[in-house]
Design an enzyme around this catalytic site. Structure first.
Site, short mmCIF file in Angstrom:
data_model
loop_
_atom_site.label_atom_id
_atom_site.label_comp_id
_atom_site.label_asym_id
_atom_site.label_seq_id
_atom_site.Cartn_x
_atom_site.Cartn_y
_atom_site.Cartn_z
N ASP A 88 0.77 -1.15 -0.05
CA ASP A 88 -0.12 0.27 -0.10
C ASP A 88 0.79 1.29 -0.05
O ASP A 88 1.93 1.10 0.38
CB ASP A 88 -0.90 -0.03 1.26
CG ASP A 88 -0.23 0.08 2.61
OD1 ASP A 88 0.70 -0.70 2.87
OD2 ASP A 88 -0.81 0.80 3.48
N GLU A 153 -0.03 -0.84 5.79
CA GLU A 153 1.03 -0.34 6.77
C GLU A 153 0.80 1.11 6.76
O GLU A 153 0.91 1.69 8.12
CB GLU A 153 2.27 -0.53 6.08
CG GLU A 153 3.51 -0.48 7.08
CD GLU A 153 3.76 0.97 7.31
OE1 GLU A 153 4.65 1.30 8.18
OE2 GLU A 153 3.73 1.95 6.23
#
Ligand code: BES
Ligand code: MN
Ligand code: MN
Length: 458
Positions: A88, A153
């Site tokens: 991400d 994250e």
């Protein structure tokens, strides 16, 4: 050709093309509209992992964004490395400040520009290419590897802790290897042994029940923007210390040895300030810049909004105003305690005449990893071979929330092998990855795999 190293040297153009495909997927984890792109990114990785000969490739659902898992366990008796990364990325906005479009990877000079180039798609891809080089040329790796690539994250790894707990057997390994941090400087490789924690907060203030004409009402009520500014201005004293009561209670004092080690690093305040376009730096009195960045906690306003901010003028007292605040934490502070202290303090100092709400958005714990372990020994040799230079030891100011959980839940230590640069504009416009570090990183990780069985021997 059966040397993984000549294979790497012969394939750098292809690596760049493949990484550009990965970077084209706008996997922004905080944006609900990007959920299909998150899914597409996980699928891209899984396909790629299958293609390079990894096994048991799985896209594993969580309550949030999926985890991508894969392994290669064909080296019985050899160490098992759990490689963690995240697919991400942070939002690309403000778009107008990018020189080239954020999801169209563009090479300028020796750098590859795109959101996620450094943080963390590019660095995660380094590990896949090192694995590929061995499987393609040797049909095997010198160690066992397990990949855990997550998609949350950048929003606090909320569901990963539960995932690691539920899949502890699947993730069993001898050590964790992460490339999601930076080298000390260009040409100066380093081993990172400390990360700060984080408590990320939001303050919402409500004053009058609607926006008010600033002429008709100004002078009769407390403006929420003024109230919020007062609160924010009271987070620090004149020495740059955070004024939240109890905030420093659990801060571990820097040892004289560590202070000396920091002072020996090739660092210049003047250069750092110049690079940032600043005449002077700011921070807690009594500490050097590196101490303040790596070993001291902070409270910083990340954003503030409310009232009229468009082009032109509109005379209005806003009803509501908000701010987001990040506190960076160091051992032995705890994220939940910092959040509690913050909430109590903000409520205590909030001027009467506004309603205040304080929320904790996410967080992570600070961590120090051992500097003497077989993993670190292997990393030192690998960096020397990959970059032709002995690495330095350093800490970092950023946070990777899952590192502490790996220790707690899997009982294993992490080696932080960063290939980014401190000024690669992570989270900002014009993020880039320095390509010599991309290729050097692939070679380094390949060396790491080769050396680890030796350093791991008792
Ligand atoms: N890769 C960074 C963490 C990092 C930054 C490590 C700089 C070392 C140096 C990571 O992707 C990140 O940005 N983490 C967030 C964590 C948060 C969202 C819980 C951070 O530090 O803000
Ligand atoms: Mn990252
Ligand atoms: Mn990040």
């Amino acid at each position: 050709m059966n040397s993984p190293f000549s294979f790497i040297d012969a394939n750098t153009d292809r690596y760049l093309k493949e990484l550009s495909d990965l970077l084209a997927i706008p996997s922004v984890s905080t944006d609900p509209e990007r959920v299909p792109d998150i899914k597409r990114c996980a699928e891209w990785l899984a396909d790629h992992m299958r293609g390079i000969g990894l096994q048991n490739v799985q896209i594993m659902p969580t309550q949030g964004h999926p985890v991508v898992y894969a392994d290669w366990l064909g080296a019985p008796g050899k160490p098992t490395v759990l490689i963690y990364g995240h697919y991400d990325v942070q939002p690309p906005e403000p778009l107008e400040l990018w020189t080239s479009p954020p999801f169209q990877a563009t090479v300028r000079g020796d750098d590859l520009f795109a959101r996620g180039a450094s943080d963390d798609k590019g660095q995660t891809f380094i590990h896949l290419k090192a694995v590929e080089a061995f499987i393609t040329t040797q049909g095997a790796l010198p160690v066992n590897v397990k990949f855990l690539i997550e998609g949350e994250e950048e929003i606090g790894s909320e569901h990963l802790e539960g995932f690691v707990r539920d899949h502890a057997a699947m993730l069993k390994a001898d050590l964790v290897l992460i490339s999601d941090s930076s080298m000390f400087a260009k040409g100066v490789p380093s081993i990172c042994y400390g990360l700060r924690g984080l408590a990320y907060m939001q303050i919402d203030l409500v004053g009058p029940n609607r926006d008010l004409h600033s002429g008709s009402y100004g002078g009769s009520v407390l403006n929420p923007i003024q109230a919020l500014s007062e609160i924010i201005s009271r987070l620090h004293d004149k020495n740059g210390r955070v004024t939240i009561p109890g905030f420093y209670d659990d801060v571990r004092k820097l040892s004289a040895k560590e202070r000396t080690a920091f002072k020996k690093l090739p660092w210049s305040d003047a250069k750092y300030a110049r690079d940032l376009g600043l005449r002077r730096l700011y921070g807690e009195k009594g500490f050097t810049t590196l101490e303040r960045l790596w070993a001291r906690p902070t409270a910083e306003c990340n954003g503030i909004w409310g009232g009229f901010t468009d082009e032109g003028a509109k005379t209005v007292l806003p009803s509501r105003v908000s701010a987001k605040i990040s506190m960076r934490l160091v051992p032995d502070q705890s994220s939940s305690k910092a959040a509690r202290l913050f909430e109590r303090y903000v409520k205590a100092i909030a001027p009467k005449g506004v309603q205040v709400t304080v929320r904790s958005l996410h967080g992570g714990e600070p961590v120090i990893t051992p500097i003497e372990s077989s993993g670190v020994r292997a990393a030192i040799v690998a960096l020397e071979r990959g970059f032709g230079k002995k690495p330095l030891y350093q800490r970092e100011g950023g946070s990777i929330p899952i590192v502490v959980q790996f220790k707690k839940l899997l009982k294993i230590d992490t080696v932080l092998l960063g290939f980014g640069l401190p000024d690669e504009n992570a989270h900002a416009p014009d993020e880039f990855l320095h390509l010599p570090n991309f290729y050097g990183g692939i070679r380094t990780v390949a060396h790491f795999f080769e050396v680890l069985p030796e350093t791991a021997r008792p």
